[in-house]
Design a protein around this motif. Structure first.
Motif, PDB file in Angstrom:
ATOM      1  N   ASP A 101      37.336  -8.312  57.094  1.00 26.55           N
ATOM      2  CA  ASP A 101      38.121  -9.510  57.419  1.00 26.55           C
ATOM      3  C   ASP A 101      37.442 -10.738  56.809  1.00 26.55           C
ATOM      4  N   TRP A 130      48.276  -2.092  53.063  1.00 23.76           N
ATOM      5  CA  TRP A 130      49.678  -2.282  53.420  1.00 23.76           C
ATOM      6  C   TRP A 130      49.989  -1.581  54.751  1.00 23.76           C
ATOM      7  N   ASN A 131      49.564  -0.327  54.868  1.00 20.39           N
ATOM      8  CA  ASN A 131      49.845   0.440  56.081  1.00 20.39           C
ATOM      9  C   ASN A 131      49.140  -0.116  57.311  1.00 20.39           C
ATOM     10  N   GLN A 132      48.045  -0.829  57.111  1.00 23.80           N
ATOM     11  CA  GLN A 132      47.336  -1.469  58.218  1.00 23.80           C
ATOM     12  C   GLN A 132      47.963  -2.818  58.569  1.00 23.80           C
ATOM     13  N   GLY A 133      48.942  -3.257  57.771  1.00 26.75           N
ATOM     14  CA  GLY A 133      49.659  -4.497  58.066  1.00 26.75           C
ATOM     15  C   GLY A 133      49.079  -5.753  57.451  1.00 26.75           C
ATOM     16  N   TYR A 134      48.115  -5.614  56.548  1.00 28.42           N
ATOM     17  CA  TYR A 134      47.523  -6.789  55.913  1.00 28.42           C
ATOM     18  C   TYR A 134      48.376  -7.225  54.730  1.00 28.42           C
ATOM     19  N   ARG A 135      48.603  -8.529  54.612  1.00 30.76           N
ATOM     20  CA  ARG A 135      49.495  -9.037  53.567  1.00 30.76           C
ATOM     21  C   ARG A 135      48.860 -10.086  52.663  1.00 30.76           C
ATOM     22  N   ARG A 181      55.146  -5.898  45.792  1.00 28.17           N
ATOM     23  CA  ARG A 181      55.663  -5.994  47.164  1.00 28.17           C
ATOM     24  C   ARG A 181      55.538  -7.427  47.680  1.00 28.17           C
ATOM     25  N   TRP A 192      53.752  -9.522  49.326  1.00 26.85           N
ATOM     26  CA  TRP A 192      52.434  -9.855  49.828  1.00 26.85           C
ATOM     27  C   TRP A 192      51.657 -10.555  48.740  1.00 26.85           C
TER      28      TRP A 192
END
Length: 145
Positions: A27, A61-66, A104, A106
């Motif tokens: 992060d 992407w699958n973890q929701g980070y953009r 995508r 993001w």
């Protein structure tokens, strides 16, 4: 949350040898979010570098980070993804997959860094080459002091 840093590395143990993929996400405070290591068959160095970008971006992407800063030590892989002439290249399918991921909704920045500063991702890639599992996802590590 700000940008997530994704460090990726792929390697080949020998020229046209056993390949491993690895990477990890942190992060904006540098805390571990997730990691990935996998084995990828046999090839030269460029294929694992390209595959590792793909696997890392899919994980993010699958973890929701953009908002991603993707750090890699292969300027050749980065150039191949940004180059428009890839259709007849041996690695064309993987390059197209990476281009689709980057298109995508993001924000992703591919940044080149020195191999010496990417040691954790390098370790994960070497772990992937030694591992028997096709892919291992490594979650958060909680240490108690």
């Amino acid at each position: 949350m700000g940008f997530v840093e994704l460090d990726v590395d792929g390697n080949s143990q020998g020229n046209s040898g056993k390949i491993g993929l690895g990477g990890h996400m942190r992060d904006n405070e540098g805390k571990w979010l997730a990691g990935v290591s996998s084995i990828g068959g046999f090839d030269t160095n460029l294929l694992p570098e390209l595959l590792d970008i793909k696997h890392g971006l899919v994980l993010a992407w699958n973890q929701g980070y953009r908002k991603i800063i993707c750090n890699l030590d292969s300027i050749n892989a980065s150039r191949r993804i940004h180059d428009g002439n890839f259709i007849f290249q041996k690695l064309g399918v993987v390059i197209v997959d990476n281009k689709k991921l980057l298109s995508r909704e993001w924000e992703v920045h591919l940044l080149h860094l020195l191999r010496e500063t990417n040691s954790c991702a390098d370790f994960m890639a070497k772990h992937g080459a030694r591992n028997l599992a096709e892919i291992c996802i490594h979650g958060r590590i909680h240490l108690q002091v």
